[in-house]
Structures are given as structure tokens and as C-alpha cells.
Design a protein around this motif. Structure first.
Motif, PDB file in Angstrom:
ATOM      1  N   THR A  53      28.400 -14.415  24.040  1.00  0.00           N
ATOM      2  CA  THR A  53      29.384 -13.706  24.858  1.00  0.00           C
ATOM      3  C   THR A  53      30.369 -12.990  23.950  1.00  0.00           C
ATOM      4  O   THR A  53      30.887 -13.570  22.991  1.00  0.00           O
ATOM      5  N   THR A  55      33.820 -10.380  24.130  1.00  0.00           N
ATOM      6  CA  THR A  55      34.856  -9.711  24.910  1.00  0.00           C
ATOM      7  C   THR A  55      35.353  -8.515  24.113  1.00  0.00           C
ATOM      8  O   THR A  55      35.811  -8.667  22.977  1.00  0.00           O
ATOM      9  N   LEU A  57      38.030  -5.496  23.921  1.00  0.00           N
ATOM     10  CA  LEU A  57      39.331  -5.081  24.438  1.00  0.00           C
ATOM     11  C   LEU A  57      39.546  -3.600  24.168  1.00  0.00           C
ATOM     12  O   LEU A  57      39.577  -3.167  23.015  1.00  0.00           O
ATOM     13  N   ASP A  66      44.606  -7.576  32.271  1.00  0.00           N
ATOM     14  CA  ASP A  66      43.248  -8.116  32.185  1.00  0.00           C
ATOM     15  C   ASP A  66      43.211  -9.374  31.325  1.00  0.00           C
ATOM     16  O   ASP A  66      42.529 -10.352  31.660  1.00  0.00           O
ATOM     17  N   ILE A  67      43.935  -9.347  30.211  1.00  0.00           N
ATOM     18  CA  ILE A  67      43.972 -10.534  29.342  1.00  0.00           C
ATOM     19  C   ILE A  67      44.556 -11.717  30.101  1.00  0.00           C
ATOM     20  O   ILE A  67      44.037 -12.838  30.040  1.00  0.00           O
ATOM     21  N   LYS A  70      41.991 -12.531  33.292  1.00  0.00           N
ATOM     22  CA  LYS A  70      40.586 -12.833  33.016  1.00  0.00           C
ATOM     23  C   LYS A  70      40.386 -13.670  31.758  1.00  0.00           C
ATOM     24  O   LYS A  70      39.376 -14.365  31.630  1.00  0.00           O
ATOM     25  N   VAL A  72      39.992 -14.209  27.471  1.00  0.00           N
ATOM     26  CA  VAL A  72      38.951 -13.751  26.552  1.00  0.00           C
ATOM     27  C   VAL A  72      37.974 -14.890  26.302  1.00  0.00           C
ATOM     28  O   VAL A  72      38.345 -16.060  26.350  1.00  0.00           O
ATOM     29  N   GLU A  73      36.733 -14.523  26.054  1.00  0.00           N
ATOM     30  CA  GLU A  73      35.692 -15.509  25.768  1.00  0.00           C
ATOM     31  C   GLU A  73      34.850 -15.026  24.598  1.00  0.00           C
ATOM     32  O   GLU A  73      34.671 -13.824  24.398  1.00  0.00           O
ATOM     33  N   VAL A  76      35.756 -11.753  19.991  1.00  0.00           N
ATOM     34  CA  VAL A  76      36.707 -10.751  20.474  1.00  0.00           C
ATOM     35  C   VAL A  76      36.660  -9.533  19.555  1.00  0.00           C
ATOM     36  O   VAL A  76      37.001  -9.614  18.373  1.00  0.00           O
ATOM     37  N   ARG A 177      31.957  -8.650  28.036  1.00  0.00           N
ATOM     38  CA  ARG A 177      33.057  -8.524  28.990  1.00  0.00           C
ATOM     39  C   ARG A 177      33.997  -7.422  28.509  1.00  0.00           C
ATOM     40  O   ARG A 177      34.438  -7.427  27.363  1.00  0.00           O
ATOM     41  N   LEU A 179      37.537  -5.683  28.843  1.00  0.00           N
ATOM     42  CA  LEU A 179      38.915  -5.793  29.302  1.00  0.00           C
ATOM     43  C   LEU A 179      39.690  -4.588  28.772  1.00  0.00           C
ATOM     44  O   LEU A 179      39.479  -4.155  27.638  1.00  0.00           O
TER      45      LEU A 179
END
Length: 218
Positions: A53, A55, A57, A66-67, A70, A72-73, A76, A177, A179
Motif C-alpha cells: 500500500t 499513499t 500526497l 484528507d490527511i 483518511k 496515511v497508510e 508515503v 491511495r 490524498l
């Protein structure tokens, strides 16, 4: 992404945006020269950082919201101009993807604190490359949006955000993801033409869809 896959997209972008590939090449050669004594890294440094996964940004006005909502995972990856805002929100990047525009101070600080930073040279940022690369003493991956050569890499992508997505996919991310992404309403940036930015974001949306498909979610 192999350059043979990226090249047709790159040619289309240059045609649509009026870019001269030779200017990209000139800036890339400057980046190559300026990083000869830098802490240059390659795939061996990137691969261990990319988890299943990721994330990413971006720098839209909704980033902080969003941070907060949701979180972060995983890994990053932060677009360059969002680094300062991400860190102010308590998020430290694992990787920064930047063409050196926007709020540059936090990007330099992140690099010098050990954050792996992918720096893109293109025809419009040669001056920034010359000004800021000597200040970046941490781990760097020099990149180009044209044909890669020497130590320069090209994992695909046009804007910082979609280049981050291309990077994640290249190194095996199965869930991405997004964001702080808004493809219709660019975040105001000094010296940036909003209409040009919208056209860039239109390409970013297309690239993310083509590269990541349903893997990437906002």
C-alpha cells in the motif's frame, strides 16, 4: 514503465503543451553534471521502501483535510510542493517526487534529513536545478521525462503526483491511495498559470488512470 511505453505519451504531452524535448534534454544534462558528487541512489534504494500500500500526497487545497479524515497508510510518497504542508500536518515522507517548484525549503530539509528524493529536470526548471541541487546533500535519484541516460532514470509521469503513482506501480504497489488530489481546481502557486496547470492536471488524471486503473483511489 519502460521508456518505449512512456515515449508516445511524452511525445503527445510535448505536442499538446508546446514543449521542446531538446530543452528537457539540456536541463537533464545539467542535472547529470550537478549530481556527479551527490548521494545518488538507484532502484536498490527505492524498492525496499515501496510497500503493497502506498499513499501519495498531492498539493490540492484539500490535502490537510484528507490527511485528517483518511490518514496515511504504507509508504508515503509526497509531491514536492506538498512536503511542507504534509510535515506540518505530522506526516513525514518516505519518498519525495519533485521538479523543485513550490515551497522549496521543506523539500531541501527533507532531502538533507535522509528522505529519498526523486528530482526531475525538464525544460522549464533548469534554473531551479542549478540553484537548488547543490543544496540537496541527501539521497537523490535524478530523473528525466525524456529518454533516460547516464544515471538519470525515467519511471514515467508528467506532474509530481502522477510520477509518484508511476513510481509506486513500477515497484509493485498493489493499492495506491491518493490524498490531496483535485484534477479540476489547481492549488494557487506563485508564478503558475491556473489554466496551464489545469491542462497539466488533465494529463495527470489520464496517466494515473492508464497506469494504475482501479489500483489508485481518491
Amino acid at each position: 514503465m519502460k521508456f518505449s511505453e512512456w515515449e508516445p505519451v511524452y511525445v503527445s504531452i510535448c505536442s499538446d503543451m508546446g514543449y521542446d524535448p531538446s530543452c528537457d534534454d539540456m536541463s537533464a544534462r545539467m542535472l547529470l553534471a550537478l549530481t556527479q558528487n551527490s548521494d545518488v541512489r538507484d532502484e536498490d534504494s527505492i524498492a525496499p521502501l515501496i510497500k503493497d500500500t502506498v499513499t501519495v500526497l498531492g498539493a490540492s487545497s484539500g490535502l490537510e483535510g484528507d490527511i485528517l479524515s483518511k490518514g496515511v497508510e504504507g509508504t508515503v510518497i509526497v509531491a514536492g510542493s506538498a512536503v511542507g504542508r504534509a510535515m506540518a500536518a505530522g506526516v513525514r515522507p518516505d519518498i519525495v517526487v519533485t521538479d523543485l517548484d513550490g515551497d522549496i525549503g521543506p523539500q531541501i530539509d527533507a532531502c538533507n534529513s535522509g528522505v529519498l528524493t526523486l528530482v526531475l529536470a525538464h525544460g522549464d526548471n533548469a534554473e531551479l536545478v542549478g540553484k537548488y541541487i547543490p543544496l540537496m546533500r541527501g539521497p537523490l535519484v535524478p530523473t528525466t521525462q525524456g529518454r533516460p541516460f547516464g544515471i538519470l532514470q525515467n519511471y514515467g509521469g508528467f506532474t509530481d503526483g502522477d510520477r509518484a503513482v508511476c513510481l509506486a506501480k513500477e515497484f509493485g504497489a498493489v493499492r495506491i491511495r491518493l490524498l490531496g488530489f483535485d484534477f479540476d481546481d489547481p492549488y494557487p502557486k506563485e508564478g503558475s498559470d491556473p489554466e496551464v496547470k489545469r491542462r497539466k492536471l488533465s494529463w495527470a488524471r489520464r496517466i494515473i488512470k492508464d497506469v494504475a486503473g482501479e489500483t489508485a483511489t481518491i
